[in-house]
Design an enzyme around this catalytic site. Sequence first.
Site, mmCIF file in Angstrom:
data_model
loop_
_atom_site.group_PDB
_atom_site.id
_atom_site.type_symbol
_atom_site.label_atom_id
_atom_site.label_comp_id
_atom_site.label_asym_id
_atom_site.label_seq_id
_atom_site.Cartn_x
_atom_site.Cartn_y
_atom_site.Cartn_z
ATOM 1 N N TYR A 86 -11.147 4.871 -10.819
ATOM 2 C CA TYR A 86 -10.798 5.574 -9.562
ATOM 3 C C TYR A 86 -10.641 7.089 -9.749
ATOM 4 O O TYR A 86 -10.258 7.773 -8.814
ATOM 5 C CB TYR A 86 -9.465 5.056 -8.998
ATOM 6 N N ARG A 88 -7.747 2.510 -14.692
ATOM 7 C CA ARG A 88 -7.598 3.299 -13.463
ATOM 8 C C ARG A 88 -8.229 4.698 -13.559
ATOM 9 O O ARG A 88 -8.909 5.124 -12.624
ATOM 10 C CB ARG A 88 -6.126 3.423 -13.039
ATOM 11 N N GLU A 122 4.351 -6.321 1.635
ATOM 12 C CA GLU A 122 3.753 -6.824 0.395
ATOM 13 C C GLU A 122 3.596 -5.686 -0.614
ATOM 14 O O GLU A 122 2.477 -5.347 -1.014
ATOM 15 C CB GLU A 122 2.369 -7.417 0.680
ATOM 16 N N PRO A 123 4.689 -5.075 -1.041
ATOM 17 C CA PRO A 123 4.540 -3.956 -1.966
ATOM 18 C C PRO A 123 4.160 -4.438 -3.366
ATOM 19 O O PRO A 123 4.679 -5.437 -3.849
ATOM 20 C CB PRO A 123 5.937 -3.333 -1.987
ATOM 21 N N GLY A 124 3.225 -3.745 -3.964
ATOM 22 C CA GLY A 124 2.867 -4.042 -5.347
ATOM 23 C C GLY A 124 3.165 -2.812 -6.195
ATOM 24 O O GLY A 124 4.202 -2.683 -6.841
ATOM 25 N N ARG A 125 2.271 -1.838 -6.098
ATOM 26 C CA ARG A 125 2.359 -0.641 -6.918
ATOM 27 C C ARG A 125 3.723 0.045 -6.843
ATOM 28 O O ARG A 125 4.300 0.438 -7.851
ATOM 29 C CB ARG A 125 1.283 0.352 -6.468
ATOM 30 N N GLY A 178 0.764 -1.236 0.000
ATOM 31 C CA GLY A 178 0.000 0.000 0.000
ATOM 32 C C GLY A 178 0.795 1.286 0.000
ATOM 33 O O GLY A 178 0.212 2.367 -0.077
ATOM 34 N N CYS A 219 -17.225 2.437 -26.326
ATOM 35 C CA CYS A 219 -18.498 3.169 -26.398
ATOM 36 C C CYS A 219 -19.056 3.479 -25.029
ATOM 37 O O CYS A 219 -20.078 2.915 -24.623
ATOM 38 C CB CYS A 219 -19.487 2.362 -27.223
ATOM 39 N N TYR A 225 -1.320 -2.215 -11.937
ATOM 40 C CA TYR A 225 -2.767 -2.225 -12.121
ATOM 41 C C TYR A 225 -3.148 -1.658 -13.489
ATOM 42 O O TYR A 225 -4.177 -1.003 -13.641
ATOM 43 C CB TYR A 225 -3.467 -1.469 -10.976
HETATM 44 N N1 LLP Z 1 -1.325 -7.053 -0.122
HETATM 45 C C1 LLP Z 1 -2.660 -7.233 -0.180
HETATM 46 C C2 LLP Z 1 -3.297 -8.230 0.669
HETATM 47 C C3 LLP Z 1 -3.399 -6.473 -1.089
HETATM 48 O O1 LLP Z 1 -4.717 -6.644 -1.166
HETATM 49 C C4 LLP Z 1 -2.747 -5.506 -1.914
HETATM 50 C C5 LLP Z 1 -3.496 -4.705 -2.859
HETATM 51 C C6 LLP Z 1 -1.344 -5.379 -1.808
HETATM 52 C C7 LLP Z 1 -0.678 -6.150 -0.892
HETATM 53 C C8 LLP Z 1 -0.547 -4.420 -2.648
HETATM 54 O O2 LLP Z 1 -0.909 -3.086 -2.489
HETATM 55 P P1 LLP Z 1 -0.039 -1.949 -3.241
HETATM 56 O O3 LLP Z 1 1.359 -1.960 -2.637
HETATM 57 O O4 LLP Z 1 -0.004 -2.300 -4.688
HETATM 58 O O5 LLP Z 1 -0.767 -0.690 -3.004
HETATM 59 N N2 LLP Z 1 -6.506 -1.770 -8.418
HETATM 60 C C9 LLP Z 1 -6.224 -0.734 -7.457
HETATM 61 C C10 LLP Z 1 -5.355 -1.216 -6.329
HETATM 62 C C11 LLP Z 1 -5.956 -2.393 -5.584
HETATM 63 C C12 LLP Z 1 -5.064 -2.888 -4.496
HETATM 64 C C13 LLP Z 1 -5.622 -4.120 -3.906
HETATM 65 N N3 LLP Z 1 -4.772 -4.744 -2.956
HETATM 66 C C14 LLP Z 1 -5.594 0.461 -8.166
HETATM 67 O O6 LLP Z 1 -5.372 0.398 -9.365
HETATM 68 O O7 LLP Z 1 -5.351 1.491 -7.533
#
Ligand code: LLP
Length: 408
Positions: free
Chosen positions: A308, A304, A265-268, A231, A334, A363
């Site tokens: 959002y 996105r 748990e970094p994603g973004r 997050g 459309c 994402y």
């Molecule tokens: N761990 C868990 C359990 C999660 O549900 C998520 C994201 C992450 C880690 C990674 O979060 P991050 O570091 O990427 O913020 N589609 C949305 C974002 C949804 C995130 C859902 N969970 C967007 O495009 O903003």
Amino acid sequence: MPNIFPPELVKRIVRRTGTPVYIYSQKKILQNLNSYKKAFSALEPLFCYAMKANSNGAVAGLLAKNGAGADVVSGGELYRALKAGFEPGKIIFSGVGKTAQEISYALRSGLLFINVESLEELRAVEAAAAGMKVKAPVSVRINPDVDPHTHKFITTGTLGTKFGVTFSEAGRLYAIVAASRHLRAVGLHFHLGSQIYSPKPYLLALSAAGKFIGSLEQKGVKLSYIDIGGGWGVKEGGGMLPPALLAGAVHRELNGLKDLRLILEPGRSLVASAGALVVKTLYRKTSGAKNYIITDGAMNDFIRPALYGARHPVTALEKRKGPDVKFDVTGPVCESGDFLAREARLPLPRRGGLLLILSAGAYGFSMSSQYNSRPRAAEVLITGPRSWRLIRRRETRRDLIRNEIQIP
Ligand code: LLP
């Protein structure tokens, strides 16, 4: 234009792949991972990359090769993570609705632990483990009721969302685990939301989790991991916020939990800034008071902005002379909600001119669809100043109907 996307190289890529195409910078992904590692070096956490952000095997594989683990939320993501080369012992499985098949698959794979989010799910994990005659490693996902101050669709750590369980319910779950022959408590988990711009919510949750872990210890439950989720925020068009800001705060708060290994748990934050969606200008038009650039990329490719209201900067690949004009950048889908950017300002692009939608490495492709029967985009990894590799072919019209069954 960020210098990770040299214009000549982007043009060469597009000549081969066409548009829309996602391009990712290998260098930037590794830089992001390294800045996390550096900031957190005193804590030596396990970084479990949230596969949902960008699940392409080449992108995930790069992170796996550089020591990361993975956070997966479906059997499909687990499959991808294993294929991408993550060590099973570094994979964790999160999510509120794991099926019995997914749970068995996870146990067979030998992953680090399963984050459980309800009593019934815990019972399902226990049943699967009993059937396989194993002891399932579990961690309970707490909902600490901490507001991460982000978009409501990506807030997960407050009560009133479907995620996790309260501390008192967690107490009951850990007691069940302790009494079970087929469950083993290894950790505690929370994930507060996405696009969090301050360490404060993490600290509030950590402090509550710390007290709770203390009470568990008094009952003889000893955990090995504290997983604080992902997050960490990314400024759209910029990079991630300095991870040192998070690391310093977490370090102080973790003081009382020295025996626990930290997991993030970094994603973004690992991939967003490393990616762009390249689209081609099809038409320009003015309607009412508005100017539109209509591109060959649309909301099905990158949802996105529509979903959002996210504001991703747009930049033209070729510098054009002339004053900035205000445009909405839209696609052919459309729906009036189909836009990639609103009120972008740039000199009028020529027809055929390429535009980059920035900060699209997370994402982006992973949320894309075939809506309006549009084959999904190609993906490319930029591996050096002049080198790149196709990491996913553009879908074809045949792909659109591949799984349909014709009734004669
Ligand atoms: N761990 C868990 C359990 C999660 O549900 C998520 C994201 C992450 C880690 C990674 O979060 P991050 O570091 O990427 O913020 N589609 C949305 C974002 C949804 C995130 C859902 N969970 C967007 O495009 O903003």
